[in-house]
Structure formats: C-alpha cells, structure tokens
Write a protein that holds these residues in place. Structure first.
Motif, PDB file in Angstrom:
ATOM      1  N   GLU A 114      -4.727 -35.784  -6.527  1.00  0.00           N
ATOM      2  CA  GLU A 114      -4.187 -34.917  -5.474  1.00  0.00           C
ATOM      3  C   GLU A 114      -2.681 -35.119  -5.356  1.00  0.00           C
ATOM      4  N   PRO A 115      -1.898 -34.022  -5.437  1.00  0.00           N
ATOM      5  CA  PRO A 115      -0.447 -34.156  -5.386  1.00  0.00           C
ATOM      6  C   PRO A 115       0.132 -34.474  -3.999  1.00  0.00           C
ATOM      7  N   SER A 116      -0.585 -34.197  -2.941  1.00  0.00           N
ATOM      8  CA  SER A 116      -0.084 -34.451  -1.586  1.00  0.00           C
ATOM      9  C   SER A 116      -0.593 -35.795  -1.072  1.00  0.00           C
ATOM     10  N   CYS A 117       0.330 -36.655  -0.650  1.00  0.00           N
ATOM     11  CA  CYS A 117      -0.064 -37.969  -0.129  1.00  0.00           C
ATOM     12  C   CYS A 117      -0.950 -37.845   1.108  1.00  0.00           C
ATOM     13  N   LYS A 118      -0.631 -36.905   2.009  1.00  0.00           N
ATOM     14  CA  LYS A 118      -1.416 -36.742   3.237  1.00  0.00           C
ATOM     15  C   LYS A 118      -2.853 -36.328   2.913  1.00  0.00           C
ATOM     16  N   ILE A 119      -3.004 -35.428   1.964  1.00  0.00           N
ATOM     17  CA  ILE A 119      -4.346 -34.964   1.587  1.00  0.00           C
ATOM     18  C   ILE A 119      -5.068 -36.052   0.801  1.00  0.00           C
ATOM     19  N   SER A 163      -1.316 -39.644  -7.790  1.00  0.00           N
ATOM     20  CA  SER A 163      -2.638 -39.868  -8.374  1.00  0.00           C
ATOM     21  C   SER A 163      -3.025 -41.340  -8.246  1.00  0.00           C
ATOM     22  N   ILE A 164      -2.086 -42.228  -8.450  1.00  0.00           N
ATOM     23  CA  ILE A 164      -2.410 -43.644  -8.272  1.00  0.00           C
ATOM     24  C   ILE A 164      -2.642 -43.962  -6.804  1.00  0.00           C
ATOM     25  N   ASN A 165      -1.936 -43.295  -5.905  1.00  0.00           N
ATOM     26  CA  ASN A 165      -2.147 -43.527  -4.483  1.00  0.00           C
ATOM     27  C   ASN A 165      -3.563 -43.165  -4.076  1.00  0.00           C
ATOM     28  N   THR A 166      -4.058 -42.024  -4.517  1.00  0.00           N
ATOM     29  CA  THR A 166      -5.411 -41.592  -4.175  1.00  0.00           C
ATOM     30  C   THR A 166      -6.432 -42.614  -4.658  1.00  0.00           C
ATOM     31  N   ALA A 167      -6.338 -42.976  -5.922  1.00  0.00           N
ATOM     32  CA  ALA A 167      -7.299 -43.911  -6.490  1.00  0.00           C
ATOM     33  C   ALA A 167      -7.177 -45.290  -5.858  1.00  0.00           C
ATOM     34  N   THR A 168      -5.957 -45.759  -5.684  1.00  0.00           N
ATOM     35  CA  THR A 168      -5.747 -47.092  -5.119  1.00  0.00           C
ATOM     36  C   THR A 168      -6.221 -47.165  -3.674  1.00  0.00           C
ATOM     37  N   VAL A 169      -5.872 -46.158  -2.883  1.00  0.00           N
ATOM     38  CA  VAL A 169      -6.305 -46.157  -1.484  1.00  0.00           C
ATOM     39  C   VAL A 169      -7.821 -46.059  -1.404  1.00  0.00           C
ATOM     40  N   SER A 170      -8.431 -45.207  -2.225  1.00  0.00           N
ATOM     41  CA  SER A 170      -9.894 -45.095  -2.234  1.00  0.00           C
ATOM     42  C   SER A 170     -10.526 -46.431  -2.595  1.00  0.00           C
TER      43      SER A 170
END
Length: 182
Positions: A114-119, A163-170
């Motif tokens: 996901e390109p948006s950090c908030k989403i 993309s790393i933020n989504t995976a890392t946060v998840s």
C-alpha cells in the motif's frame, strides 16, 4: 439480503469526505453505517481501498475512510464468525461472513505494498484483528500470513518505503502480542 452497489458506497464516501455541510456529512455517515448490513459491504470496501481495482477515480480521503470503516466493522463484528443468522436483527453489528473473512484475508496478504502510510497502518490493524479473532489457532487458520509478511519485508524496494511499513507494522502487531502471551 439485498446488496449495496459499489457506486452507492463510493458516492457516500465522497460526500462524507468532501462535503462542507456538517449535517449532510452526519447523514451520509449514518447511511454508510447502514451499508454494513448488506452482503457485499466488505467486498465494496476492499474494491475501493485497492488502488489497482478502484483506479484513480477514488480520492485518498475516500480510500482512507473506507479502510477505517472496514477496520471498525471487523472490530465490531466480534470474535465469532457468522453462522446461521449473520445479518443484523437488532442493534448489534452483523458478523463477518466466512466468505468475507476469506476474501479479506486474501486481499490483505496480496496487498502488502500500500502506497499510503495512513492506509497501510489501518490494513495492518485489520490483519492483526482478524488474526486475534482466530484465537490461538491463527497460525493454522491463516498459514500464508507470516510467510507473506516476511517475503514483503525481504523484498523491500527502497523506492517504495511504504511496502516495508505495511509488512513490518503488520508483523509487529501480530507477533509481539503472541510472543508476550507465551
């Protein structure tokens, strides 16, 4: 149970995000709340959130509101999966249907860029809620989640930081509570 159209959901989201009139915004939010009782509510929200499916016709604000509504619905739908009477019969939120749960899990696993950090953050929270609702068996019920997250983290492209933020946060939302509960 009747279905809500994708056009109706997009239109309501657009009104809620872009209307200057607070009274109209409140009415639209009430309508959006009622949409959760329709069979294809989850599918409609997924299509709106998925930038590859919705295209550029949906604003970032609408996509963000859609993911927040989806997160809230998953949270309110409770820990149990729907069985015989999944639809709302009183003032409670209807349960997430097994088919919706499968569709949502598949979307979350394939949409780790996901390109948006908030989403991306909201998607991570949805993944964590679904896994927690599966209880102690979440690794067996959703075996593709951790390998997908690890793969997304390992295949990180520096030009797409989110993309790393989504995976890392998840991964963090899923593994830390699990490790701490052992």
């Amino acid at each position: 149970m009747e279905a809500v159209t994708l056009t109706a959901v997009v239109s309501a989201l657009s009104e809620a995000c872009h209307s200057a009139c607070p009274v109209l915004k409140k009415q639209v939010m009430i309508a959006l709340d009622r949409f959760q009782n329709f069979d294809n509510y989850v599918s409609a929200l997924i299509r709106i959130i998925d930038v590859n499916d919705s295209g550029s016709s949906v604003s970032q604000d609408c996509r963000h509101l859609a993911v927040v509504l989806l997160k809230n619905f998953v949270g309110k739908s409770g820990c149990s999966i729907a069985n015989d009477l999944p639809h709302k019969t009183d003032n409670t939120t209807r349960k997430l249907l097994p088919s919706e749960r499968i569709e949502l899990k598949a979307f979350l696993v394939r949409y780790l860029n996901e390109p948006s950090c908030k989403i991306a953050l909201q998607l991570s929270l949805i993944a964590a809620k679904l896994a927690r609702q599966d209880g102690d068996q979440w690794l067996q019920v959703w075996p593709e989640l951790i390998p997908s997250l690890v793969n997304a983290i390992q295949s990180h492209n520096p030009t797409t930081n989110n993309s790393i933020n989504t995976a890392t946060v998840s991964y963090t939302h899923l593994t830390l509570p699990t490790i701490c509960s052992v």
